[in-house]
Design a protein around this motif. Structure first.
Motif, PDB file in Angstrom:
ATOM      1  N   GLU A 185       0.681  -1.128   0.067  1.00  0.00           N
ATOM      2  CA  GLU A 185       0.015  -0.057  -0.028  1.00  0.00           C
ATOM      3  C   GLU A 185       0.761   1.450  -0.007  1.00  0.00           C
ATOM      4  O   GLU A 185       1.819   1.268   0.643  1.00  0.00           O
ATOM      5  CB  GLU A 185      -0.969  -0.171   1.132  1.00  0.00           C
ATOM      6  N   LYS A 186       0.388   2.444  -0.632  1.00  0.00           N
ATOM      7  CA  LYS A 186       1.286   3.446  -0.815  1.00  0.00           C
ATOM      8  C   LYS A 186       1.421   4.418   0.268  1.00  0.00           C
ATOM      9  O   LYS A 186       2.559   4.537   0.637  1.00  0.00           O
ATOM     10  CB  LYS A 186       0.508   4.300  -2.028  1.00  0.00           C
ATOM     11  N   ASN A 187       0.209   4.246   1.183  1.00  0.00           N
ATOM     12  CA  ASN A 187       0.246   5.323   2.290  1.00  0.00           C
ATOM     13  C   ASN A 187       0.659   4.549   3.706  1.00  0.00           C
ATOM     14  O   ASN A 187       0.043   4.671   4.792  1.00  0.00           O
ATOM     15  CB  ASN A 187      -0.789   6.088   2.320  1.00  0.00           C
ATOM     16  N   ILE A 188       1.707   3.909   3.780  1.00  0.00           N
ATOM     17  CA  ILE A 188       1.909   2.924   5.104  1.00  0.00           C
ATOM     18  C   ILE A 188       2.408   4.145   5.898  1.00  0.00           C
ATOM     19  O   ILE A 188       3.075   5.078   5.787  1.00  0.00           O
ATOM     20  CB  ILE A 188       3.141   1.919   4.679  1.00  0.00           C
ATOM     21  N   ARG A 189       1.955   3.993   7.309  1.00  0.00           N
ATOM     22  CA  ARG A 189       2.353   5.011   8.130  1.00  0.00           C
ATOM     23  C   ARG A 189       2.265   4.077   9.579  1.00  0.00           C
ATOM     24  O   ARG A 189       2.001   2.780   9.546  1.00  0.00           O
ATOM     25  CB  ARG A 189       1.466   6.194   8.136  1.00  0.00           C
ATOM     26  N   PHE A 190       2.804   4.653  10.750  1.00  0.00           N
ATOM     27  CA  PHE A 190       2.599   4.277  11.974  1.00  0.00           C
ATOM     28  C   PHE A 190       2.277   5.366  12.796  1.00  0.00           C
ATOM     29  O   PHE A 190       2.455   6.434  12.569  1.00  0.00           O
ATOM     30  CB  PHE A 190       3.833   3.349  12.418  1.00  0.00           C
ATOM     31  N   GLU A 191       1.671   4.800  13.958  1.00  0.00           N
ATOM     32  CA  GLU A 191       1.295   5.847  14.831  1.00  0.00           C
ATOM     33  C   GLU A 191       1.647   5.450  16.284  1.00  0.00           C
ATOM     34  O   GLU A 191       1.946   4.267  16.503  1.00  0.00           O
ATOM     35  CB  GLU A 191      -0.353   5.842  15.184  1.00  0.00           C
ATOM     36  N   ASN A 192       2.276   6.555  16.986  1.00  0.00           N
ATOM     37  CA  ASN A 192       2.682   6.358  18.278  1.00  0.00           C
ATOM     38  C   ASN A 192       1.578   6.685  19.380  1.00  0.00           C
ATOM     39  O   ASN A 192       0.851   7.734  19.215  1.00  0.00           O
ATOM     40  CB  ASN A 192       3.735   7.374  18.755  1.00  0.00           C
ATOM     41  N   ARG A 193       1.069   5.549  19.990  1.00  0.00           N
ATOM     42  CA  ARG A 193      -0.051   5.874  20.835  1.00  0.00           C
ATOM     43  C   ARG A 193       0.145   6.091  22.259  1.00  0.00           C
ATOM     44  O   ARG A 193      -0.749   6.216  23.114  1.00  0.00           O
ATOM     45  CB  ARG A 193      -0.752   4.485  20.817  1.00  0.00           C
TER      46      ARG A 193
END
Length: 498
Positions: free
Chosen positions: A378-386
């Motif tokens: 997928e083009k818009n791979i990201r991660f979030e810091n929770r």
């Protein structure tokens, strides 16, 4: 023979040709929209906006010479307790430039100029802080982020962040403005008494959005006119709890957006008889904690491609992406001073609570500290810091991620396997208190190397003052289980301020 006179900005070469062109547009806007006052703002060490309102002639002068600003706010913790003695050698900072509570210079950043929709004839602009000799003020959190972004850029990377933040919307019942409620330095004023704006525990209930529609519309209209890229408004699970999300922005723009967003919410709410509080967990038994989930990705400056994406399309995250989050996890304990900087924020980090209690990562796992989002290829791979709380200083929150993430890439730090049972795995536990977080920061050499000993020692001392006042309150009032119970001290300290 006459000598050419240069302003502070020209003397120290603090502005580009492009910024000069922005200033001409600002002057035109001031004239066209009959702007009479400009709030010249600076983000302090707590991520709170301090400002002076300037008349137009005075502001035009500040564009060339900067604004002389008292170092006083640098001496105060969150409760306005005086942490440093400015009248000893070095001003308590071990820095000759700080002796005697002198002024420093605030230089307006023309890219941040806005016309405030809710304040008639009023402009707003952010500034960067400098010492009298033109060097950056080492205690300027916006400068800390700018420095981290420059190093990231020099390594070939662009940092992109998306804001997802929860907060509480409540109706004011009594603003507690009588003199006996005012407190004093180190003793915060009584918090206003409030009513909930809606019942809770009905996640994403449309009727709750409709109940608050009039004030939410006011906030939306202001954000739109300010050009802030709002994506969604959601009713969250707890009573009076809302969540706003924004489109991805480049690093400095994302931090500036968070600062202005909090200003917008708080100021519009107060004008309409509400409080918008970004305190993590208000002292109401039925309320739930709010988080600030920071979505992050990195692009190649050379190609513009998202470097988190696995080109093989076998898994969501590339090796570069794994190394980036590996660095963040390695320094997670120390970075909580920046992501979760209040006593109150640590009362959110509990097992099985949708907030992390240990430094792990997972594929779309909301129990993990770092949640990777997106399918392989997928083009818009990201991660979030929770782990973050809504009261965090946005400049230091983002800087802590960039510094640790770049370290992870450079040292090829392995984050370990993706979490399945996020609260049961053998991962390094996050601090359970601000005191524990501060002790971790003291020992972390990376943040000292990148932010500077002077700045880290400053933040440590600032937070130790906050901690000592809280612990004195707990002891004096014999409060049991204070690690999990939200106290009146926290309500006074954070509820209205943040």
């Amino acid at each position: 023979m006459s000598q050419t006179s240069f302003g502070f900005v020209d003397m120290h070469n603090l502005r580009t040709k492009e910024e000069d062109e922005m200033i001409e547009r600002i002057k035109a806007t001031i004239k066209e929209q009959d702007i009479r006052l400009i709030r010249v703002a600076w983000a302090d060490q707590h991520g709170i906006s301090r400002a002076k309102s300037m008349t137009v002639p005075a502001f035009l002068g500040a564009l060339e010479n900067g604004l002389e600003f008292n170092t006083g706010p640098l001496f105060f913790d969150t409760g306005s307790a005086i942490v440093f003695n400015p009248f000893i050698e070095g001003g308590g900072f071990d820095s000759e430039e700080m002796t005697g509570c002198p002024n420093y210079r605030l230089i307006p950043d023309p890219s941040t100029f806005k016309v405030l929709p809710w304040a008639p004839h009023t402009g707003w602009i952010l500034t960067d802080a400098y010492l009298k000799d033109g060097r950056p003020l080492p205690f300027d959190s916006r400068g800390i982020l700018r420095q981290a972004l420059n190093e990231f850029k020099n390594a070939g990377y662009e940092y992109v962040a998306g804001i997802e933040v929860e907060w509480h919307l409540m109706k004011i019942e009594d603003n507690k403005l009588r003199p006996e409620y005012m407190g004093g330095p180190g003793v915060s004023a009584e918090a206003p008494t409030v009513l909930s704006s809606a019942r809770g525990y009905q996640y994403h209930l449309e009727s709750h959005l409709d109940e608050a529609d009039s004030i939410l519309q006011e906030i939306y209209n202001a954000l739109s006119l300010l050009g802030l890229p709002l994506n969604t408004i959601e009713d969250e699970w707890g009573p009076s709890q809302k969540e706003f999300t924004f489109a991805p922005l480049n690093g400095l723009d994302a931090a500036d957006t968070m600062l202005l967003f909090r200003n917008t919410v708080k100021q519009i709410c107060k004008r309409h008889g509400y409080i918008g509080s970004f305190m993590c967990r208000p002292a109401f038994s039925s309320f739930v904690s709010s988080g600030w989930h920071l979505h992050q990705s990195i692009n190649s400056i050379a190609t513009g491609e998202n470097l988190l994406k696995d080109k093989r399309q076998l898994e969501p995250l590339s090796q570069t992406g794994k190394h980036f989050i590996g660095g963040i996890l390695k320094h997670a304990r120390a970075s909580t001073v920046f992501t979760t900087p209040t006593i109150n924020g640590f009362k959110r980090l509990n097992p099985n609570s949708l907030a992390p209690d240990r430094a792990g990562w997972g594929d779309d796992n909301r129990g993990a500290m770092l949640r990777v989002i997106g399918a392989p290829g997928e083009k818009n791979i990201r991660f979030e810091n929770r782990v973050g709380e809504p009261a965090a200083n946005p400049y230091l929150y983002l800087a802590s991620q960039i510094i640790a993430g770049l370290h992870g890439i450079q040292e090829k730090i392995d984050p370990g396997l993706s979490s399945r049972e996020a609260y049961n795995e053998e991962r390094e536990l996050l601090p359970i208190s601000l005191r524990e977080a501060v002790e971790a920061l003291k020992k972390d050499t990376l943040y000292r190397n990148k932010m500077g000993d002077v700045f880290v020692d400053y933040i440590v001392k600032m937070k130790e003052s906050e901690i000592s006042r809280y612990e004195a309150f707990v002891e004096e009032n014999n409060i049991e289980n204070h690690e999990r119970v939200v106290t009146n001290w926290e309500q006074r300290e954070y509820f209205d301020l943040f």
